[in-house]
Design a protein around this motif. Structure first.
Motif, short mmCIF file in Angstrom:
data_model
loop_
_atom_site.label_atom_id
_atom_site.label_comp_id
_atom_site.label_asym_id
_atom_site.label_seq_id
_atom_site.Cartn_x
_atom_site.Cartn_y
_atom_site.Cartn_z
N LEU A 53 23.39 -50.22 -26.46
CA LEU A 53 24.50 -50.38 -24.95
C LEU A 53 25.72 -51.14 -24.95
N ILE A 54 24.91 -52.41 -24.62
CA ILE A 54 26.46 -53.56 -24.60
C ILE A 54 27.05 -54.33 -25.83
N ASP A 55 26.02 -53.74 -26.84
CA ASP A 55 27.12 -54.37 -28.22
C ASP A 55 27.97 -52.70 -28.76
N LEU A 56 27.63 -51.91 -28.18
CA LEU A 56 28.00 -51.03 -28.43
C LEU A 56 29.90 -50.63 -27.45
N MET A 57 29.56 -51.51 -26.54
CA MET A 57 30.70 -52.19 -25.42
C MET A 57 31.51 -52.98 -25.74
N ARG A 58 30.88 -53.96 -27.44
CA ARG A 58 31.75 -55.20 -27.50
C ARG A 58 33.47 -54.98 -27.85
N LYS A 59 34.38 -53.89 -27.64
CA LYS A 59 35.49 -53.55 -28.27
C LYS A 59 35.84 -54.28 -26.65
N LEU A 60 35.80 -53.96 -25.16
CA LEU A 60 36.00 -54.36 -24.02
C LEU A 60 36.16 -55.64 -24.09
N CYS A 61 36.01 -56.65 -24.40
CA CYS A 61 36.01 -58.05 -24.98
C CYS A 61 37.33 -58.34 -25.13
N ASP A 62 38.14 -57.52 -26.40
CA ASP A 62 39.48 -57.52 -26.84
C ASP A 62 40.48 -56.91 -26.54
N ALA A 63 41.39 -56.83 -27.42
CA ALA A 63 43.12 -56.96 -26.67
C ALA A 63 42.52 -55.08 -27.41
N PRO A 64 43.17 -54.67 -26.59
CA PRO A 64 43.78 -54.92 -25.16
C PRO A 64 43.47 -54.33 -23.93
N TYR A 65 41.80 -54.62 -23.37
CA TYR A 65 41.21 -54.01 -22.86
C TYR A 65 41.44 -55.54 -21.87
N ASN A 66 40.56 -56.37 -23.31
CA ASN A 66 40.54 -58.01 -22.41
C ASN A 66 41.60 -58.26 -21.43
N LYS A 67 43.03 -57.45 -21.59
CA LYS A 67 43.96 -58.02 -20.62
C LYS A 67 44.32 -57.02 -19.90
N THR A 68 44.24 -55.96 -20.34
CA THR A 68 44.93 -54.40 -19.21
C THR A 68 43.53 -54.28 -17.76
N VAL A 69 42.66 -54.80 -18.86
CA VAL A 69 41.01 -54.37 -17.69
C VAL A 69 41.68 -54.81 -16.33
N ASP A 70 41.69 -54.25 -14.82
CA ASP A 70 41.26 -54.94 -14.15
C ASP A 70 40.10 -55.65 -13.58
N TRP A 71 39.84 -56.26 -14.31
CA TRP A 71 37.34 -57.00 -14.09
C TRP A 71 37.74 -57.74 -12.81
N ALA A 72 38.58 -57.75 -12.35
CA ALA A 72 38.32 -58.75 -11.04
C ALA A 72 38.04 -57.93 -10.03
N LYS A 73 38.59 -56.35 -10.37
CA LYS A 73 37.81 -55.47 -9.46
C LYS A 73 36.59 -54.74 -9.58
N TRP A 74 36.05 -55.08 -10.93
CA TRP A 74 34.42 -54.62 -11.45
C TRP A 74 33.16 -55.19 -10.87
N TYR A 75 32.82 -54.53 -10.02
CA TYR A 75 30.86 -55.20 -9.47
C TYR A 75 29.97 -54.11 -10.61
N ILE A 76 29.54 -55.16 -10.45
CA ILE A 76 28.25 -54.54 -11.66
C ILE A 76 26.17 -54.66 -11.16
N PHE A 77 26.55 -53.56 -11.79
CA PHE A 77 24.79 -53.54 -11.35
C PHE A 77 24.04 -52.56 -12.69
N TRP A 78 22.66 -53.05 -12.71
CA TRP A 78 22.11 -52.03 -13.84
C TRP A 78 20.53 -51.01 -13.22
N ALA A 79 20.90 -49.88 -13.84
CA ALA A 79 20.01 -49.14 -13.89
C ALA A 79 18.95 -49.22 -13.76
N ASP A 80 18.74 -49.98 -14.99
CA ASP A 80 17.50 -50.53 -15.07
C ASP A 80 16.99 -51.99 -15.15
N GLU A 81 16.16 -52.43 -15.28
CA GLU A 81 15.82 -54.05 -15.35
C GLU A 81 14.72 -54.38 -15.59
N ARG A 82 13.79 -54.63 -17.03
CA ARG A 82 13.15 -56.03 -17.10
C ARG A 82 12.43 -57.09 -16.25
#
Length: 266
Positions: A53-82
Motif C-alpha cells: 500500500l505505501i509504495d502505491l501511495m508514493r505519488k503523494l510525495c511528488d508534485a503537485p500533492y507535496n505542495k497542495t495537500v495540507d499535511w499539517a492537518k493530517w492525523y495518521i493511524f494504523w488499521a493494523d500493525e505488527r
C-alpha cells in the motif's frame, strides 16, 4: 485510463492498466478526500495498513500533492500493525515512515503509532485508549449512533487469502464487536503478534479503500466482489461494507482478471 463501475453493494470498483496509473489515481483520490475533510472538519484522520500500500501511495510525495495537500492537518493511524520494534523490517510504521511520512511535512506528534514495548494485548489496549482521547477532542470524528470512531479514510490492502487489516479468515477476532482495537498472537503470516481495528470500526469509516494488485489475489478479489452465492467463503475483505461510508476498490488488471459481469465504463 481506469475502468470504473458499481457492483451491487460492493462499492465502486476501479481497474487500472498499470501500477503507475493506479498510484496516480490513488493519490488523487486521497488528496481530494483530504481537502474535503480539512474544509469540513479542519483535520484529516487517516488509517494506513501495510504490504504494498505505501509504495502505491508514493505519488503523494511528488508534485503537485507535496505542495497542495495540507499535511499539517493530517492525523495518521494504523488499521493494523505488527507488534515489533518500530525499526524492525516487519513494522508497518517503518514502512510508512520510510516510504511516505519522512518525505512530506506531516507533524510528528500527529503520527500515532503503537507502543512497541509491551505485549500485543497491552498494545491493543493502549492504542484504543489513545484513539478514545482523540475522539473526545474530535480530532477523530465520532459515529452518529455510537461512540465509535469514524475515520475520514481507512486504507487497506488484501492478501491472497482475503484477509484485510490483519483480520484473517475464520479467526475469532472477526466477530469482535465491543472493542475498537483487537489483537492476535497466532497470525497465519509472520510475525504472529499483531493489533488491528475491529470490523465495526472499519465499517464506520467515512471512506474505505481496498487497494489490491497482482494475479495471485485475483480469486480472492472475485470472491470478495462478485455475487457468488451463499456458499462463498466469508472472506474478511468481503465483510468490509461501510454502513454509511463509501467503499472504493483500486485494482490493477491482473487482480481484476477473474471478476464477473460487473459493467465497467471508461
Amino acid at each position: 485510463m481506469a475502468l470504473s463501475g458499481t457492483c451491487t453493494e460492493r462499492g465502486e470498483v476501479k481497474i487500472h492498466e498499470s501500477l503507475d496509473e493506479l498510484s496516480t489515481d490513488l493519490a488523487d483520490y486521497i488528496a481530494k478526500l483530504s481537502e474535503a475533510s480539512v474544509k469540513e472538519r479542519g483535520v484529516f484522520a487517516v488509517a494506513l495498513s501495510g504490504g504494498s500500500l505505501i509504495d502505491l501511495m508514493r505519488k503523494l510525495c511528488d508534485a503537485p500533492y507535496n505542495k497542495t495537500v495540507d499535511w499539517a492537518k493530517w492525523y495518521i493511524f494504523w488499521a493494523d500493525e505488527r507488534v515489533v520494534a518500530k525499526n524492525h523490517s516487519n513494522s508497518n510504521y517503518k514502512l510508512a515512515k520510510d516510504g511516505l511520512l519522512s518525505k512530506v511535512p506531516i507533524i510528528p506528534s500527529h503520527v500515532h503509532s503503537i507502543n512497541d514495548s509491551v505485549s500485543a494485548e497491552e498494545a491493543a489496549d493502549d492504542y484504543e485508549f489513545a484513539i478514545r482521547q482523540l475522539v473526545k477532542t474530535r480530532m477523530v470524528s465520532v459515529s452518529e449512533n455510537s461512540d465509535c470512531p469514524k475515520f475520514d479514510l481507512i486504507l487497506l490492502g488484501m492478501g491472497p487469502d482475503g484477509h484485510a487489516a490483519s483480520l484473517f479468515p475464520n479467526h475469532s477476532v472477526l466477530s469482535e464487536k465491543d472493542e475498537w482495537v483487537t489483537f492476535i498472537t497466532d497470525s497465519p503470516k509472520p510475525p504472529p503478534e499483531r493489533i488491528a481495528f475491529t470490523m465495526p470500526v472499519i465499517n464506520l469509516a467515512s471512506n474505505v479503500a481496498l487497494v489490491v494488485t497482482g494475479d495471485v489475489k485475483a480469486e480472492a478479489v472475485h470472491l470478495a466482489i462478485d455475487d457468488v452465492g451463499p456458499d462463498c467463503p466469508s472472506l474478511p475483505a468481503k465483510m468490509v461494507q461501510p454502513m454509511k461510508g463509501n467503499l472504493v476498490w483500486f485494482l490493477d488488471k491482473p487482480a481484476a482478471s477473474k471478476l464477473g459481469r460487473c459493467q465497467f465504463s471508461e
